[in-house]
Design a protein around this motif. Structure first.
Motif, PDB file in Angstrom:
ATOM      1  N   GLU A  75       0.817  -1.220   0.000  1.00  0.00           N
ATOM      2  CA  GLU A  75       0.000   0.000   0.000  1.00  0.00           C
ATOM      3  C   GLU A  75       0.850   1.269   0.000  1.00  0.00           C
ATOM      4  N   PRO A  76       2.000   1.296   0.704  1.00  0.00           N
ATOM      5  CA  PRO A  76       2.862   2.491   0.604  1.00  0.00           C
ATOM      6  C   PRO A  76       3.385   2.748  -0.804  1.00  0.00           C
ATOM      7  N   VAL A  77       3.346   1.735  -1.670  1.00  0.00           N
ATOM      8  CA  VAL A  77       3.705   1.916  -3.076  1.00  0.00           C
ATOM      9  C   VAL A  77       2.462   2.229  -3.905  1.00  0.00           C
ATOM     10  N   LEU A  78       1.411   1.457  -3.675  1.00  0.00           N
ATOM     11  CA  LEU A  78       0.197   1.547  -4.488  1.00  0.00           C
ATOM     12  C   LEU A  78      -0.512   2.887  -4.350  1.00  0.00           C
ATOM     13  N   LEU A  79      -0.771   3.309  -3.136  1.00  0.00           N
ATOM     14  CA  LEU A  79      -1.638   4.472  -2.921  1.00  0.00           C
ATOM     15  C   LEU A  79      -1.019   5.797  -3.384  1.00  0.00           C
ATOM     16  N   PRO A  80       0.265   6.080  -3.082  1.00  0.00           N
ATOM     17  CA  PRO A  80       0.820   7.360  -3.556  1.00  0.00           C
ATOM     18  C   PRO A  80       1.051   7.413  -5.065  1.00  0.00           C
ATOM     19  N   LEU A 276     -12.380   7.866  -6.856  1.00  0.00           N
ATOM     20  CA  LEU A 276     -10.942   7.644  -6.841  1.00  0.00           C
ATOM     21  C   LEU A 276     -10.257   8.852  -6.212  1.00  0.00           C
ATOM     22  N   GLN A 277      -8.979   8.741  -5.948  1.00  0.00           N
ATOM     23  CA  GLN A 277      -8.269   9.855  -5.316  1.00  0.00           C
ATOM     24  C   GLN A 277      -8.336  11.131  -6.151  1.00  0.00           C
ATOM     25  N   THR A 278      -8.307  10.966  -7.476  1.00  0.00           N
ATOM     26  CA  THR A 278      -8.219  12.138  -8.349  1.00  0.00           C
ATOM     27  C   THR A 278      -9.514  12.492  -9.045  1.00  0.00           C
ATOM     28  N   LEU A 489      -1.876   9.295   3.235  1.00  0.00           N
ATOM     29  CA  LEU A 489      -0.923   9.722   2.210  1.00  0.00           C
ATOM     30  C   LEU A 489       0.123  10.676   2.783  1.00  0.00           C
ATOM     31  N   ARG A 490      -0.314  11.552   3.663  1.00  0.00           N
ATOM     32  CA  ARG A 490       0.618  12.479   4.300  1.00  0.00           C
ATOM     33  C   ARG A 490       1.630  11.718   5.154  1.00  0.00           C
ATOM     34  N   TYR A 491       1.150  10.724   5.876  1.00  0.00           N
ATOM     35  CA  TYR A 491       2.038   9.902   6.707  1.00  0.00           C
ATOM     36  C   TYR A 491       3.041   9.129   5.836  1.00  0.00           C
ATOM     37  N   LEU A 492       2.556   8.545   4.742  1.00  0.00           N
ATOM     38  CA  LEU A 492       3.446   7.781   3.859  1.00  0.00           C
ATOM     39  C   LEU A 492       4.499   8.668   3.230  1.00  0.00           C
ATOM     40  N   LYS A 493       4.114   9.894   2.885  1.00  0.00           N
ATOM     41  CA  LYS A 493       5.077  10.820   2.291  1.00  0.00           C
ATOM     42  C   LYS A 493       6.159  11.199   3.298  1.00  0.00           C
ATOM     43  N   GLU A 494       5.751  11.436   4.524  1.00  0.00           N
ATOM     44  CA  GLU A 494       6.727  11.802   5.560  1.00  0.00           C
ATOM     45  C   GLU A 494       7.646  10.634   5.888  1.00  0.00           C
TER      46      GLU A 494
END
Length: 497
Positions: A75-80, A276-278, A489-494
């Motif tokens: 998920e840290p790869v898929l979602l961002p 979807l996200q976008t 998403l914010r957590y994964l980016k950090e």
């Protein structure tokens, strides 16, 4: 019986996969991850995707999490890196002539009290206390979907949230692109070209000539090029006289919507909206003769309409070639079945990967299990069309035109008369899936298991009130889908940069 002597000349040394979409990318990712290094994997990718991936739909089942994890997509790869969102199921709207509405959610097995399945207790209370006999009130996935909230189910904790399961709301093109980038970091050999001709010896492929002049040889070929592929063998033909059409579009948005796909019945077929996200993805499936009405209702679709034969082949694996993906089968994406079955096919391929030039045993077992999977998934789809169809709807009339299979009749009859869930071996859809579909379609048992009377009415009501109350309390504290996603998403980016 003595073992056959080892013959290195007959070993599997090279697999050639041909694809132009999601199935090919997923197949190669699976093979590279699971096969030993001594087996070479060549991926021949058509330069132009066909657009047929639209028939994989926009919703996956919970099984996608483990499948993606197996091929290295977390998920840290898929979602961002994609516009994927979480999914708790599909909300069906105005379905059939009765205009039924229900949420078909993902959920772990419902509780069994004193050896009696849960729905028997609801049947018992249907007349005396109808307000307590609502199945949805006792399924946390449905309640969360109705409120538009989401949180990851905790592991090892006794809470109603632990019973919730989730899939993904996705676009096949986004997953295809992510896998394509991921494969650049693997040992796979990639070729970008179209198939020009195929040299055969009976049902064995000897070589494939490409548009760039290259000649591809291998011991085993996997054909993911779709229904019109030149690699298709004579036995890999659709025994289907029905086609469906599809168009789709995405309306950009900065606000993520519900955690549930909405699918609305139309006279021409159906139209779904998937957050979807976008943005909001819209997919319209329709009967070819109803195209003017379908296109007018969709308005502003991306790309030309896609036509797909509906059905599955009798023999996807013949000789040294396996037909996989939409060339082997196509169910309309009314449910998550298309992606569920593709994943099953890929797991089965790796399990039965041939060890020698003689692949008859592996092919026979693959074809048997393939047929069972698709037949059982088709039963689930057929169960959507057992009630009165929409008037003057060519789509609904065509879907209900054939007699119901005996296996489906047995499921419906046993549930309606006795509340018994008939289940066949290794069905892709669970008892919880069937229970929600039966009740959503208005099929309710006329009687319940008398063993349910061993629990007093007071005890039963108290138990059900505790369940529904705990679910309501948990879902009331869960964050809205868009807030949870933005925070994640914010957590994964950090964390990962």
């Amino acid at each position: 019986m003595a073992l056959e002597p080892h013959n290195p000349a007959h070993e599997l040394r090279k697999i050639a996969v041909f694809g132009n979409g999601l199935a090919g990318q997923m197949c190669v990712a699976k093979l590279v991850q699971d096969l030993p290094q001594n087996i070479e994997v060549v991926f021949v990718e058509s330069p132009t995707p066909s657009g047929e991936d639209i028939f994989y739909g926009t919703v996956t089942s919970p099984s996608s999490y483990d499948f993606l994890l197996n091929i290295g997509i977390t998920e840290p790869v898929l979602l961002p890196q994609t516009n994927t969102a979480f999914s708790l199921g599909t909300r069906y709207v105005n379905w059939g002539a009765e205009r039924r509405n229900w949420t078909q959610s993902f959920h772990r097995p419902l509780p069994i009290f004193n050896g009696v399945p849960f729905h028997h207790y609801l049947t018992r209370l249907r007349n005396a206390s109808p307000e307590m006999s609502d199945l949805d009130a006792h399924i946390i996935s449905v309640q969360a979907a109705n409120k538009g909230v989401f949180a990851h189910p905790p592991e090892g904790q006794k809470t109603p949230l632990a019973d919730m399961e989730y899939g993904y709301q996705f676009m096949p093109s986004a997953w295809r692109d992510l896998l394509s980038e991921t494969l650049k970091q693997t040992r796979v050999s990639r070729v970008s070209a179209d198939v020009v001709s195929v040299e055969r010896d009976g049902n064995q492929i000897k070589s494939v000539t490409l548009s760039d002049g290259k000649l591809i040889t291998a011991e085993f070929f996997v054909d993911c090029l779709g229904p019109t592929s030149k690699l298709k063998h004579a036995d890999a033909k659709y025994p289907s006289n029905r086609h469906l059409m599809a168009v789709s579009s995405v309306t950009p948005s900065t606000n993520l919507g519900d955690v549930c796909r909405s699918l609305t019945a139309k006279h021409y077929g159906w139209k779904s909206e998937t957050p979807l996200q976008t943005g909001l993805h819209r997919l319209t499936i329709y009967e070819p003769d109803s195209e003017p009405a379908a296109l007018a209702d969709h308005a502003g679709f991306d790309g030309p309409p896609v036509k797909m034969p509906i059905g599955f082949v009798d023999t996807p694996w013949a000789g040294n070639c396996l037909t996989l993906g939409l060339g082997a089968s196509a169910l309309e994406p009314l449910t998550p079945a298309p992606m569920m079955l593709l994943q099953r096919d890929l797991d089965r391929l790796v399990e039965l990967i041939p060890v020698s030039a003689d692949m008859k045993v592996e092919a026979r077992e693959y074809n048997r299990r393939f047929t069972d999977d698709y037949s059982h998934a088709a039963l689930f789809h057929a169960a959507f069309f057992t009630s009165q169809p929409l008037e003057d709807s060519a789509y609904h009339q065509a879907a209900a035109a054939h007699p119901l299979p005996d296996k489906l009749l047995a499921k419906i009859e046993q549930f309606k008369t006795r509340g018994v869930m008939v289940q066949y071996d290794y069905e892709p859809f669970s008892q919880e899936d069937w229970t929600q579909l039966h009740i959503g379609m208005g099929r309710v048992p006329s009687r319940y298991d008398p063993l349910a009377d061993r629990v007093s009415e007071g005890q039963l009501k108290n138990k059900l009130q505790q369940m529904s109350g705990a679910i309501d309390m948990v879902t009331s504290k869960m964050p809205p889908h868009h807030i949870y996603m933005s925070g994640l998403l914010r957590y994964l980016k950090e964390k990962h940069g």
